[in-house]
Scaffold this active site. Structure first.
Site, short mmCIF file in Angstrom:
data_model
loop_
_atom_site.label_atom_id
_atom_site.label_comp_id
_atom_site.label_asym_id
_atom_site.label_seq_id
_atom_site.Cartn_x
_atom_site.Cartn_y
_atom_site.Cartn_z
N GLY A 105 0.81 -1.23 0.00
CA GLY A 105 0.00 0.00 0.00
C GLY A 105 0.83 1.26 0.00
O GLY A 105 2.05 1.23 0.12
N LYS A 128 4.43 12.41 -2.27
CA LYS A 128 5.25 11.29 -1.81
C LYS A 128 6.16 11.80 -0.70
O LYS A 128 6.94 12.74 -0.92
CB LYS A 128 6.08 10.73 -2.96
CG LYS A 128 6.91 9.51 -2.57
CD LYS A 128 7.45 8.79 -3.79
CE LYS A 128 8.37 7.64 -3.40
NZ LYS A 128 8.90 6.94 -4.58
N ASP A 140 8.40 5.31 8.35
CA ASP A 140 7.95 6.61 8.86
C ASP A 140 7.07 7.42 7.92
O ASP A 140 6.58 8.48 8.28
CB ASP A 140 9.17 7.45 9.29
CG ASP A 140 10.15 7.64 8.15
OD1 ASP A 140 9.80 7.32 6.99
OD2 ASP A 140 11.27 8.11 8.41
N GLY A 141 6.91 6.96 6.69
CA GLY A 141 6.06 7.70 5.74
C GLY A 141 6.73 8.92 5.12
O GLY A 141 6.08 9.70 4.43
N ARG A 198 3.69 14.02 -7.34
CA ARG A 198 3.65 13.27 -8.59
C ARG A 198 2.29 13.46 -9.24
O ARG A 198 1.28 13.67 -8.56
CB ARG A 198 3.88 11.77 -8.32
CG ARG A 198 5.11 11.49 -7.51
CD ARG A 198 5.54 10.06 -7.62
NE ARG A 198 4.70 9.11 -6.90
CZ ARG A 198 5.07 7.86 -6.66
NH1 ARG A 198 6.23 7.40 -7.10
NH2 ARG A 198 4.28 7.04 -5.99
N ARG A 205 -1.60 0.17 -9.56
CA ARG A 205 -0.49 -0.76 -9.84
C ARG A 205 -1.02 -2.18 -10.01
O ARG A 205 -2.15 -2.47 -9.60
CB ARG A 205 0.48 -0.73 -8.64
CG ARG A 205 1.01 0.65 -8.35
CD ARG A 205 1.10 0.90 -6.84
NE ARG A 205 1.45 2.31 -6.58
CZ ARG A 205 2.67 2.78 -6.54
NH1 ARG A 205 3.68 1.94 -6.67
NH2 ARG A 205 2.91 4.05 -6.33
N ASP A 279 4.31 -4.27 -7.18
CA ASP A 279 3.70 -3.05 -6.65
C ASP A 279 4.30 -1.81 -7.29
O ASP A 279 3.80 -0.70 -7.09
CB ASP A 279 3.86 -2.97 -5.12
CG ASP A 279 5.30 -3.18 -4.68
OD1 ASP A 279 5.88 -4.21 -5.04
OD2 ASP A 279 5.84 -2.31 -3.98
N ASN A 280 5.36 -1.98 -8.07
CA ASN A 280 5.96 -0.85 -8.77
C ASN A 280 5.69 -0.91 -10.27
O ASN A 280 6.42 -0.33 -11.06
CB ASN A 280 7.47 -0.81 -8.51
CG ASN A 280 7.80 -0.45 -7.07
OD1 ASN A 280 6.98 0.16 -6.38
ND2 ASN A 280 8.96 -0.83 -6.60
N ASP A 289 7.64 4.91 -9.55
CA ASP A 289 8.46 4.67 -8.37
C ASP A 289 9.95 4.67 -8.67
O ASP A 289 10.59 3.62 -8.83
CB ASP A 289 8.05 3.35 -7.67
CG ASP A 289 6.86 3.57 -6.77
OD1 ASP A 289 6.24 4.66 -6.85
OD2 ASP A 289 6.53 2.67 -5.98
P1 AMP Z 1 9.21 0.67 -2.57
O1 AMP Z 1 10.26 -0.38 -2.46
O2 AMP Z 1 9.72 2.09 -2.39
O3 AMP Z 1 8.35 0.52 -3.78
O4 AMP Z 1 8.26 0.46 -1.31
C1 AMP Z 1 7.62 -0.74 -1.00
C2 AMP Z 1 6.54 -0.46 0.02
O5 AMP Z 1 7.09 0.16 1.17
C3 AMP Z 1 5.43 0.45 -0.46
O6 AMP Z 1 4.25 0.01 0.13
C4 AMP Z 1 5.83 1.79 0.07
O7 AMP Z 1 4.75 2.67 0.24
C5 AMP Z 1 6.44 1.41 1.42
N1 AMP Z 1 7.44 2.37 1.87
C6 AMP Z 1 8.65 2.63 1.34
N2 AMP Z 1 9.29 3.58 2.03
C7 AMP Z 1 8.48 3.94 3.05
C8 AMP Z 1 8.56 4.87 4.13
N3 AMP Z 1 9.62 5.65 4.31
N4 AMP Z 1 7.51 4.93 4.97
C9 AMP Z 1 6.42 4.17 4.81
N5 AMP Z 1 6.29 3.27 3.84
C10 AMP Z 1 7.29 3.16 2.95
MG MG Z 2 6.87 1.34 -4.58
#
Ligand code: AMP
Ligand code: MG
Length: 537
Positions: A105, A128, A140-141, A198, A205, A279-280, A289
Site C-alpha cells: 500500500g 510522496k 515513517d512515511g 507526482r 499498480r 507493486d511498482n 516509483d
Molecule cells: P518501494 O520499495 O519504495 O516501492 O516500497 C515498498 C513499500 O514500502 C510500499 O508500500 C511503500 O509505500 C512502502 N514504503 C517505502 N518507504 C516507506 C517509508 N519511508 N515509509 C512508509 N512506507 C514506505
Molecule cells: Mg513502490
C-alpha cells in the site's frame, strides 16, 4: 484558461466510486474490503520550494505564477488542503523480488484528488513523503531530499525522452530532518526531508488487483477492474455494451502491450529501474516509483544500481523484459477469477512477447540508423553488444558517436583510425583485441549502411537525424543527480533547475551543456549515490 491554486477544481472519481476503508484513524493495519483509506498529510515545519515543472503545471491548467507562492509550497508539502481535495492512500500488495509480500500500500504516498483539465483529461495529484498512512508498516512515511531530487528529475527526464512515466509537479523541502540508514549498515544519519508531488492519470499498480485477489475479495476486484476500464480504458467498451469477460481479456492484452512498449523504451535508453516488484508496475504502462534506478554508463547487461539486489541481480538491465513478463503473469493470475479461462490470458502474454520483439527490432534499427530491421541484423547487433563489453564503453556516448560514422569511408583504412569515431566512448585505452573487434564490427556496419544507401537513396544527414532522435545525448547519470543533491543539501537549488532544463531536450545538441555529454568521472565509480543505491529513501 489558467487557474490559481484556489480555482483548481477536483472530481475525485476513485474516491467516489470505489469502497473506502471505514476506519478514519491513522494507525497501521490490514485494510480489507476497500481500495483506499482516507488519511491526512502530516504538517511540516517550514516548506520551501526547490523546483517546479511548468509543463506539469500546464497539464492541470495551473498558472505558472502560482508556483512561486507560499501557498503552493504549503499545499505541496501537505500543510494545506484545498477545498475539493480528498487525501487518501491506496491499498495494494505485491510480489517483491519474486515472493508474495502481502499488503503493502501507499506507505508514504497520499493522493490529493483528481483534476479534470480543459481538454477533459483527468490528472491525479499525489504527495510522496507526506507522512505515515495505514500502510506504512514499520516505516515513517517520509522521504529524504536525495531520493526526492532523483524522483523529481528522472520523472521529467523520462517524459522528455518519450518514455511513458508518471510526472512530477514539484519538489519541496519540508524543513524537517529524517533519520535514514542509507546502506542498512547500522549508521543512521539525519537527512533533510522533502516531498515530491507526482502527477499521473492514475497511480494504480498491478498490486492493487493482486491484493484483492489474494484475499479472495472478488467483488471489490471486479469493482476496481471495471472502474479502471471505464476511466482509463474507455475505448475497450463499445457504446451500450456492458463489461464482459472478453472486455477483461482485451484490457489485459492492452496492459501487456503497453508494458512491452515501456520496457522497450527502457532498453533503448539504457534505463535500469532497480526494483521491478509488482507493486511498482503501473496498470497504465507508466514508469513508476523512482528509487534505486540508474542509467547504464559502461555497457554491462548484468548491471543493477540497487545494492539491495546485488546478490541475485534479479532486476539487472538485461533481465527487465523477462521480469516484466513474469510480473504480467502475476497480474494475469490475479484477474483470473474475472476471466475464468487460462488460454486467453496466456495469449495476452504472447502479445507481450510479440510486441516487445517487434518494438526492440524497430528501436535497434533506429539506434543504428537502418531503414528496416532485416535478416542478418540480429547477428550484427549481437556482435555489437559483445564487442561493447570487451573494454568498458559508455552506451550513451557510443550510440551518439555512431551517427558520425561515414558510410562512404574507404574501408582499406587502418583499424585504429577506423575506430577513432567512437574512441571517446571508452573508459580506458581499448586493448588491441578491442580495437580489432570494433574495427571489424564497424566494417560490417558500414557495408550494411551502404546497402540502405543503394536501395533507398538514404543520405548521411537523414540517417544521422534518425539515430539522434532515438539515441539521447543527455541522460540523468547518477553522478549528475548526486551533484544536484549535494548542492541542494547546502541550500543551492540551481543545479536541480539546470538539470531539469538540460533534460527537457535530451536528443538535441546543446553546446552550452556539453559538460554533461561526458563519461562518468572516476570519482563517481565507487561513491554512494553515484553507482550504488539502496532502497533506503
Ligand atoms: P518501494 O520499495 O519504495 O516501492 O516500497 C515498498 C513499500 O514500502 C510500499 O508500500 C511503500 O509505500 C512502502 N514504503 C517505502 N518507504 C516507506 C517509508 N519511508 N515509509 C512508509 N512506507 C514506505
Ligand atoms: Mg513502490
Amino acid at each position: 484558461m489558467l487557474n490559481t491554486l484556489n480555482q483548481l477544481s477536483f472530481d475525485n472519481r476513485f474516491v467516489r466510486e470505489l469502497p473506502a476503508d471505514p476506519t478514519a484513524d491513522n494507525y497501521r493495519r490490514q485494510v480489507t474490503g476497500a481500495c483506499y483509506s482516507f488519511v491526512q498529510p502530516t504538517p511540516v515545519r517550514s516548506p520551501q520550494l526547490i523546483c517546479a515543472a511548468t509543463e506539469v503545471a500546464d497539464l492541470i491548467n495551473l498558472d505558472h505564477a502560482e508556483l512561486k507562492t507560499d501557498l503552493f509550497s504549503q499545499i505541496f508539502s501537505g500543510n494545506k488542503i484545498l477545498s475539493g481535495m480528498q487525501p487518501h492512500a491506496c491499498c495494494y500488495g505485491g510480489h517483491q523480488f519474486g515472493n508474495w509480500a502481502g499488503q503493502l500500500g501507499d506507505g508514504r504516498a497520499i493522493n490529493l484528488g483528481e483534476i479534470k483539465n480543459a481538454q477533459g483529461e483527468y490528472w491525479t495529484l499525489q504527495l510522496k513523503g507526506a507522512g505515515p498512512t495505514p500502510y506504512s508498516r514499520t516505516a515513517d512515511g517520509l522521504a529524504v531530499l536525495r531520493s526526492s531530487v532523483r524522483e523529481f528529475l528522472c520523472s521529467e527526464a523520462m517524459h522528455h525522452l518519450g518514455v511513458p512515466t508518471t510526472r512530477a509537479l514539484s519538489l519541496v523541502l519540508t524543513g524537517e530532518q529524517v533519520r535514514r540508514d542509507m546502506f542498512y549498515d547500522g549508521n543512521p544519519q539525519l537527512e533533510p526531508g522533502a516531498v515530491v508531488c507526482r502527477v499521473a492519470q492514475s497511480f494504480t499498480r498491478f498490486g492493487n488487483f493482486e491484493i484483492l485477489s489474494a484475499r479472495n475479495d472478488i467483488d471489490v476486484l471486479k469493482q476496481l477492474t471495471n472502474f479502471t476500464i471505464q476511466t482509463d480504458f474507455p475505448h475497450l467498451i463499445c457504446s451500450n455494451e456492458t463489461i464482459t469477460r472478453e472486455t477483461y481479456v482485451k484490457w489485459f492484452e492492452e496492459i501487456c502491450i503497453r508494458t512491452a512498449k515501456m520496457i522497450a523504451h527502457w532498453m533503448r535508453v539504457g534505463f535500469v529501474h532497480g526494483v521491478m516488484n509488482t507493486d511498482n508496475m503501473s496498470i497504465l504502462g507508466l514508469t513508476i516509483d523512482y528509487g534505486p534506478y540508474g542509467w547504464l554508463e559502461g555497457y554491462d547487461p548484468d548491471w543493477t544500481p540497487n545494492t539491495t539486489d546485488a546478490q541475485g541481480r534479479r532486476y539487472r538491465f538485461i533481465n527487465q523484459p523477462q521480469v516484466a513478463l513474469w510480473n504480467l503473469a502475476q497480474l494475469g493470475n490475479a484477474i483470473y477469477p474475472l476471466v475464468d479461462a487460462v488460454e486467453p490470458l496466456q495469449e495476452c502474454l504472447n502479445a507481450y512477447r510479440r510486441t516487445y520483439a517487434e518494438q526492440w527490432q524497430a528501436d535497434m534499427a533506429n539506434k543504428l540508423g537502418l531503414k528496416d530491421f532485416i535478416e542478418g541484423d540480429a547477428q550484427l547487433i549481437e556482435n555489437l553488444y559483445g564487442t561493447l563489453q570487451l573494454t568498458e564503453t559508455d552506451m550513451t556516448i557510443f550510440f551518439r558517436l555512431l551517427a558520425n560514422v561515414d558510410a562512404q569511408v574507404p574501408l582499406p583504412i587502418k583499424d585504429s583510425e577506423l575506430i577513432d569515431v567512437v574512441r571517446l566512448a571508452y573508459y580506458t585505452e581499448p586493448s588491441a583485441d578491442t580495437v580489432s573487434a570494433m574495427a571489424r564490427w564497424l566494417r560490417d556496419y558500414v557495408i550494411r549502411l551502404q546497402s540502405d544507401f543503394v536501395l533507398y537513396g538514404e543520405t548521411h544527414d537523414r540517417r544521422k537525424a534518425r539515430m539522434n532522435s532515438h539515441n539521447p545525448k543527455y541522460v540523468l547519470r547518477n553522478y549528475m543527480a548526486q551533484q544536484a543533491i549535494d548542492k541542494a543539501t547546502l541550500g543551492d537549488f540551481t543545479e536541480v533547475e539546470r538539470l531539469l532544463q538540460l533534460l527537457r531536450n535530451p536528443y538535441d545538441d546543446q553546446p552550452e551543456y556539453d559538460i554533461y555529454f561526458a563519461k562518468r568521472p572516476e570519482w563517481a565509480r565507487t561513491k554512494a549515490g553515484c553507482s550504488m543505491l539502496s532502497c533506503s529513501s
